[in-house]
Design a protein around this motif. Structure first.
Motif, mmCIF file in Angstrom:
data_model
loop_
_atom_site.group_PDB
_atom_site.id
_atom_site.type_symbol
_atom_site.label_atom_id
_atom_site.label_comp_id
_atom_site.label_asym_id
_atom_site.label_seq_id
_atom_site.Cartn_x
_atom_site.Cartn_y
_atom_site.Cartn_z
ATOM 1 N N GLU A 473 58.467 19.430 -4.841
ATOM 2 C CA GLU A 473 58.721 20.826 -5.222
ATOM 3 C C GLU A 473 57.524 21.425 -5.947
ATOM 4 O OE1 GLU A 473 62.230 20.322 -7.513
ATOM 5 O OE2 GLU A 473 63.507 19.949 -5.767
ATOM 6 N N VAL A 477 55.824 24.909 -4.726
ATOM 7 C CA VAL A 477 55.734 26.122 -5.556
ATOM 8 C C VAL A 477 54.300 26.424 -5.987
ATOM 9 C CG1 VAL A 477 58.093 25.881 -6.383
ATOM 10 C CG2 VAL A 477 56.230 24.898 -7.721
ATOM 11 N N VAL A 482 55.029 31.157 -2.592
ATOM 12 C CA VAL A 482 56.351 30.570 -2.837
ATOM 13 C C VAL A 482 56.800 30.871 -4.258
ATOM 14 C CG1 VAL A 482 57.648 28.408 -3.018
ATOM 15 C CG2 VAL A 482 56.061 28.764 -1.119
ATOM 16 N N GLU A 484 60.246 29.839 -5.477
ATOM 17 C CA GLU A 484 61.029 28.688 -5.906
ATOM 18 C C GLU A 484 61.211 27.731 -4.738
ATOM 19 O OE1 GLU A 484 64.660 30.514 -7.144
ATOM 20 O OE2 GLU A 484 64.065 30.587 -9.254
ATOM 21 N N VAL A 503 63.428 27.044 0.313
ATOM 22 C CA VAL A 503 62.307 27.807 -0.241
ATOM 23 C C VAL A 503 62.673 29.274 -0.421
ATOM 24 C CG1 VAL A 503 59.903 28.511 0.123
ATOM 25 C CG2 VAL A 503 60.660 26.225 0.859
#
Length: 562
Positions: A473, A477, A482, A484, A503
């Motif tokens: 993650e 991010v 992006v 979250e 995403v």
């Protein structure tokens, strides 16, 4: 708490191992290479090294390390696939009084940089196919001593031809700039003219810094001592007696298709194989099923450790199905849950049952295993090994009743002392009475066998490798488009689990292909999401924490059609 499993051990298996408190892994390995000097030790692509040759070459590399001025306890990274250089370097680093730091050769620059910096590695042995990754690491973090290995090292004329083919015909060596590096062959030559001082290891000396992950997603170095690793070898040797007898009196062949930088293969294929004087057949790429089949045909093995995906792939490969299987004595499945369908297919094909076990990086790694004379798939991880105690606990670290679910906690001589330079993580991982909390939820039956039913941590298992959602993650991010991201594991017949990413974009022009390329540059292959879903928001708790559990529940809830 009592140990009900002990009364169900096979008659020839002792309840406890006998371990001299002064005995060390390095000392036992040194004894083995002397005792088995004339026997074949390593088999790789048609070339054989005896234990005497392994001993001699390891001495040369150890002498070079010592002459480099590195003090006892220095960390030496091994970023190597299976092959002669890995096994020689492993023995040399231990023999010189230094610490092995295993590194996945498929790591990206970002992943390698973190591990080098965290471990403080001052030397690295790296295969030339991956040297360009090291060259991208900031120079201040690159180890002072860099040794480049090649596919054909120590393979004579054939090795020279292989090296030329790899570099110039197949073009498998990207350009790199590491001006102060030495080739492995140069190190061997230099070391042959140097004295190798005998290092007297202590049982509590750190032997291997083996990196794993955790709930934070930041990899942690499990500190595995000489005592830890030797204990696990002796435990495996004892529990294997129903299938192997007195293993050191035999001339068994160990099949090492699993990567030795992974703790399962390191201990079972590498260390156990060497201590017992086995011929270890090294396979560099287990995904190349034709090369796996050829290695098997050339040197049929007695002992085959593997993961569910490997056994499944082999059993469904026509070239493999006609190979000899009558010599098989022990097939060990670990790294991920064994599927009943795979176990049944393997037994029908080979006549040899898959014996499922369980372990963790922090436990060197084996904790429990089904008995070596098992002929049926049990759906459990079997019994705790000799000298191992386990307990199932609740969130207050209190033991639960038999038959109830609880977190599996382990105590034994194979359990690490701590995480490298992470006191807070270490403290959280142990109960006040010294049990290591595995993060896996299990149930124990009346025989003392353990069935893993869930994972407390959000870890995802892909082909036997741990993937920690926070790390993936974090990469997602970090993409400027992006907002979250969350990742969860999805059951998969081939991989065990694959990674699905959810995403939320800040830039709607970002595509799935963009994110795949982004991850390809920053994560090794098994850590990359295979599936993507774009959403306008992610489920969160009232304090804003993304709830992966909700996403998993959605996947497990059947869609109702109107």
């Amino acid at each position: 708490m009592s140990k009900p499993w002990l009364q169900h051990y096979p008659a020839e298996v002792a309840h406890d191992i006998v371990q001299d408190p002064k005995q060390t892994l390095t000392g036992v390995l040194n004894q083995a290479v002397t005792r088995f000097a004339k026997q074949p030790a390593l088999e790789f692509m048609g070339k054989t090294l005896t234990y005497a040759e392994l001993d001699r070459y390891a001495n040369y590399v150890a002498a070079w390390l010592q002459a480099s001025g590195l003090p006892k306890g220095s960390r030496v990274a091994l970023m190597l696939p299976n092959g002669f250089p890995y096994m020689l370097s492993l023995l040399a680093v231990l023999r010189s009084g230094m610490v092995v730091v295993n590194v996945n050769p498929q790591y990206t620059e970002r992943e390698l940089e973190y591990q080098l910096q965290d471990s403080g590695a001052v030397a690295i042995f790296i295969m030339e196919n991956f040297a360009h990754v090291l060259a991208q690491v900031p120079k201040q973090i690159q180890p002072k001593h860099v040794v480049i290995t090649r596919l054909g090292d120590l393979m004579g004329l054939k090795g020279g031809v292989l090296n030329l083919a790899v570099r110039y015909l197949k073009r498998m060596v990207p350009a790199y700039d590491l001006p102060h590096s030495l080739y492995f062959s140069q190190v061997v030559k230099l070391g042959s003219a140097l004295p190798c001082q005998t290092h007297q290891a202590q049982a509590d000396d750190l032997a291997v810094l083996q990196y794993t992950g955790g709930t934070t997603g930041r990899p942690k170095g499990a500190m595995l001592s000489q005592r830890n690793l030797l204990a696990n070898v002796l435990q495996i040797e004892e529990f294997a007696k129903p299938a192997l007898g007195n293993v050191r009196e035999q001339a068994y062949v160990m099949f090492a298709a699993l990567p030795l930088y992974h703790v399962f293969a390191l201990t079972v294929c590498g260390l156990f194989g060497l201590v017992a004087g086995m011929r270890i057949v090294l396979v560099m790429n287990p995904r190349d099923l034709s090369s796996v089949s050829k290695a098997w045909a050339d040197c049929p093995p007695h002992i085959v450790p593997g993961v569910n995906t490997l056994f499944n792939a082999l059993a469904n490969t026509p070239a493999f199905q006609g190979l000899p299987f009558s010599q098989l004595r022990l097939c060990l499945a670990g790294g991920a849950a064994l599927q009943s369908k795979v176990a049944a297919h393997w037994l029908t094909l080979t006549g040899s049952a898959l014996i499922e076990g369980y372990g963790l990086t922090e436990t060197s790694p084996v904790v429990a295993v089904n008995t070596a004379d098992s002929i049926e798939f049990s759906g459990t991880i079997g019994f705790p090994l000799p000298s191992t105690d386990v307990v199932l606990i609740n969130d207050q670290d209190q033991a639960v009743d038999w038959g109830e679910q609880g977190e599996l906690a382990v105590k034994g001589p194979q359990v690490m002392s701590a995480y490298w330079q992470q006191d807070a993580e270490t403290q959280k991982s142990f109960t006040t009475d010294g049990y290591f909390k595995t993060g896996d939820i299990g149930v124990m039956d009346e025989l003392g066998r353990i069935r893993i039913v869930d994972r407390k941590k959000d870890m995802i298992l892909v082909s036997g490798f741990n993937v920690y959602p926070n790390e993936v993650e974090e990469v997602l991010v970090s993409h400027p488009g992006v907002l979250e991201a969350a990742v969860v594991g999805v059951p998969d017949e081939q991989l065990g689990e694959l990674i699905q990413a959810y995403v939320v974009l800040r830039d709607s022009s970002v595509s799935e292909d963009d994110l795949r390329q982004w991850c390809r540059e920053r994560l090794t292959a098994y850590k990359r999401p295979r599936q993507y879903q774009f959403r306008t928001e992610l489920p969160k708790s009232n304090v804003g924490k993304i709830l992966r559990r909700v996403l998993r529940d959605e996947l497990n809830t059947p869609t109702v059609k109107e």
